[in-house]
Design an enzyme around this catalytic site. Sequence first.
Site, PDB file in Angstrom:
ATOM      1  CB  ILE A 155      -5.447   6.198  -0.810  1.00 22.32           C
ATOM      2  CG1 ILE A 155      -5.439   4.512  -0.529  1.00 22.32           C
ATOM      3  CG2 ILE A 155      -4.723   6.762   0.556  1.00 22.32           C
ATOM      4  CD1 ILE A 155      -4.097   3.904  -0.884  1.00 22.32           C
ATOM      5  CB  SER A 156     -10.984   4.096   0.822  1.00 21.42           C
ATOM      6  OG  SER A 156     -11.460   4.623  -0.101  1.00 21.42           O
ATOM      7  CD  GLN A 157     -10.664   3.467   8.432  1.00 24.63           C
ATOM      8  OE1 GLN A 157     -11.471   4.260   8.155  1.00 24.63           O
ATOM      9  NE2 GLN A 157     -10.475   2.750   9.453  1.00 24.63           N
ATOM     10  NE  ARG A 191      -4.031   1.985   2.341  1.00 17.94           N
ATOM     11  CZ  ARG A 191      -4.135   3.275   3.205  1.00 17.94           C
ATOM     12  NH1 ARG A 191      -3.307   3.085   4.040  1.00 17.94           N
ATOM     13  NH2 ARG A 191      -5.108   3.696   3.217  1.00 17.94           N
TER      14      ARG A 191
END
Length: 213
Positions: A63-65, A37
């Site tokens: 960027i999403s959790q 990530r």
Amino acid sequence: MKDTFTHKGMRKKLVDTLRKKGITNEEVLKAIQNIPRHWFMDSGFVDHAYVDKAFPIAAEQTISQPYTVARQTELLEITAGDTVLEIGTGSGYQSAVLLEMGVTVYTIERQNELFKKTSLFLPKIGYRPKKMVFGDGYKGLPEFAPFNGIVVTAGAPFVPKPLLAQLKIGGRLVIPVGEEVQIMTVFTRTSGTHFEKAEHGEFRFVPLLEDKN
Ligand code: SAH
């Protein structure tokens, strides 16, 4: 770009955290274990890549959790070989999770800067969506429909009808619905004209915006 033992170790801890928060789909957890990530983060935030939080990327987007990505992917109830449409390509991380799971991915982004950046970046690190489109996700991708799953990764003020129409029978639309706060909502297509609706708690996303930019 490097992916060290330290990074892998941090990912293992992240996966443990996601398990504790209730994620049970092993394929989803394996994908998160495998994907670096930190490669998807802007340089200033690389140190935070394995904290379970959303972070800024280009063009005022996020960027999403990891928990959110995991939960949305789990709710799609997909398996390898299925076809999924993602609305809101962003950093490309959600696409990578789906590709790791053996899913065929179509993804749409309305922000040109992000679209250009991510469509170069994803193939460079070995993740190849079937199609990456610069366009308006409210319309879906009728020319490639129907899909086993559609995942909307921005907060939708309402449920776009074209997305429901582009589901296969048995397919699912996973969409956070609401303005300030969104309710994670799943629509399962049970026939040509019927959909079952289920709600899965509150989340916060950047807004799904009309038209492309
Ligand atoms: N899935 C992304 C999350 C990105 S945040 C990831 O894994 O990083 C949501 C994204 O949706 C943003 O990039 C935003 O530009 C995009 N977006 C917002 N409205 C949209 C629309 N109507 N069509 C397509 N993309 C949209």
